[in-house]
Design a protein around this motif. Structure first.
Motif, PDB file in Angstrom:
ATOM      1  N   VAL A  48       0.872  -1.264   0.014  1.00 32.21           N
ATOM      2  CA  VAL A  48      -0.178  -0.146   0.016  1.00 32.21           C
ATOM      3  C   VAL A  48       0.804   1.213   0.036  1.00 32.21           C
ATOM      4  N   PRO A  49       0.717   2.270  -1.129  1.00 30.96           N
ATOM      5  CA  PRO A  49       1.476   3.507  -0.961  1.00 30.96           C
ATOM      6  C   PRO A  49       0.826   4.270   0.072  1.00 30.96           C
ATOM      7  N   THR A  50       1.430   4.423   1.138  1.00 29.47           N
ATOM      8  CA  THR A  50       1.027   5.311   2.317  1.00 29.47           C
ATOM      9  C   THR A  50       0.856   6.642   1.979  1.00 29.47           C
ATOM     10  N   GLN A  51       1.426   7.398   0.916  1.00 28.91           N
ATOM     11  CA  GLN A  51       1.436   8.711   0.588  1.00 28.91           C
ATOM     12  C   GLN A  51      -0.058   9.101  -0.241  1.00 28.91           C
ATOM     13  N   ARG A  52      -0.595   7.858  -0.779  1.00 26.63           N
ATOM     14  CA  ARG A  52      -1.866   7.928  -1.283  1.00 26.63           C
ATOM     15  C   ARG A  52      -3.128   7.763  -0.567  1.00 26.63           C
ATOM     16  N   ILE A  53      -2.734   7.288   0.578  1.00 25.26           N
ATOM     17  CA  ILE A  53      -4.068   6.973   1.514  1.00 25.26           C
ATOM     18  C   ILE A  53      -4.570   8.227   2.257  1.00 25.26           C
ATOM     19  N   ASP A  54      -5.715   8.529   2.389  1.00 22.84           N
ATOM     20  CA  ASP A  54      -6.172   9.735   3.037  1.00 22.84           C
ATOM     21  C   ASP A  54      -6.817   9.808   4.492  1.00 22.84           C
ATOM     22  N   PHE A  55      -5.960   8.946   5.144  1.00 25.71           N
ATOM     23  CA  PHE A  55      -6.196   8.634   6.642  1.00 25.71           C
ATOM     24  C   PHE A  55      -4.786   9.067   7.324  1.00 25.71           C
ATOM     25  N   ASP A  56      -5.090   9.659   8.585  1.00 26.04           N
ATOM     26  CA  ASP A  56      -4.135  10.097   9.426  1.00 26.04           C
ATOM     27  C   ASP A  56      -2.998   8.825   9.610  1.00 26.04           C
ATOM     28  N   ILE A  57      -1.882   9.009  10.089  1.00 30.79           N
ATOM     29  CA  ILE A  57      -0.789   7.992   9.993  1.00 30.79           C
ATOM     30  C   ILE A  57      -0.207   8.194  11.375  1.00 30.79           C
ATOM     31  N   ASP A  58      -0.176   7.096  12.333  1.00 33.09           N
ATOM     32  CA  ASP A  58       0.504   7.311  13.592  1.00 33.09           C
ATOM     33  C   ASP A  58       1.971   7.133  13.572  1.00 33.09           C
ATOM     34  N   LEU A  64      -4.983   5.385  10.915  1.00 40.30           N
ATOM     35  CA  LEU A  64      -5.766   5.914  11.830  1.00 40.30           C
ATOM     36  C   LEU A  64      -7.143   6.054  11.213  1.00 40.30           C
ATOM     37  N   VAL A  65      -8.089   5.157  11.155  1.00 38.40           N
ATOM     38  CA  VAL A  65      -9.234   5.037  10.293  1.00 38.40           C
ATOM     39  C   VAL A  65     -10.432   5.448  11.283  1.00 38.40           C
ATOM     40  N   PRO A  66     -11.179   6.615  11.120  1.00 33.39           N
ATOM     41  CA  PRO A  66     -12.115   6.723  11.955  1.00 33.39           C
ATOM     42  C   PRO A  66     -13.408   5.760  12.040  1.00 33.39           C
ATOM     43  N   VAL A  67     -13.786   5.491  12.924  1.00 35.67           N
ATOM     44  CA  VAL A  67     -14.942   4.441  12.959  1.00 35.67           C
ATOM     45  C   VAL A  67     -16.133   4.842  12.252  1.00 35.67           C
ATOM     46  N   SER A  68     -16.360   6.227  12.318  1.00 30.55           N
ATOM     47  CA  SER A  68     -17.371   6.588  11.323  1.00 30.55           C
ATOM     48  C   SER A  68     -17.273   6.237   9.710  1.00 30.55           C
TER      49      SER A  68
END
Length: 81
Positions: A48-58, A64-68
């Motif tokens: 998974v290319p982390t720079q193309r993922i729109d979630f916060d990263i710890d 960090l994927v919001p439960v909502s």
């Protein structure tokens, strides 16, 4: 959504609604006072290319994927992207 025991979620694969396999569920954060769930902590797949993922990263590089954003829990946990 029906009730699901947390023990049944441990290590479950997490997939985006676009079909991207994000990784495995590592943990879930919650508000101690209210008992409300906050984020799914997802250990990303190596591909998974982390720079193309729109979630916060710890600090450990986990998403960090919001439960909502959870849409379904079956064979995979499906989250809105």
């Amino acid at each position: 959504m029906s009730d699901i025991l947390a023990e049944n979620l441990s290590g479950k694969s997490v997939m985006g609604s676009d079909g991207t396999e994000l990784g495995l569920l590592y943990n879930i954060t919650m508000d101690i006072k209210t008992g409300g769930l906050h984020d799914l902590i997802v250990e990303p797949d190596e591909d998974v290319p982390t720079q193309r993922i729109d979630f916060d990263i710890d600090d450990a590089g986990r998403f960090l994927v919001p439960v909502s954003r959870v849409q379904a829990v079956k064979d995979y946990i499906v989250v809105k992207r």
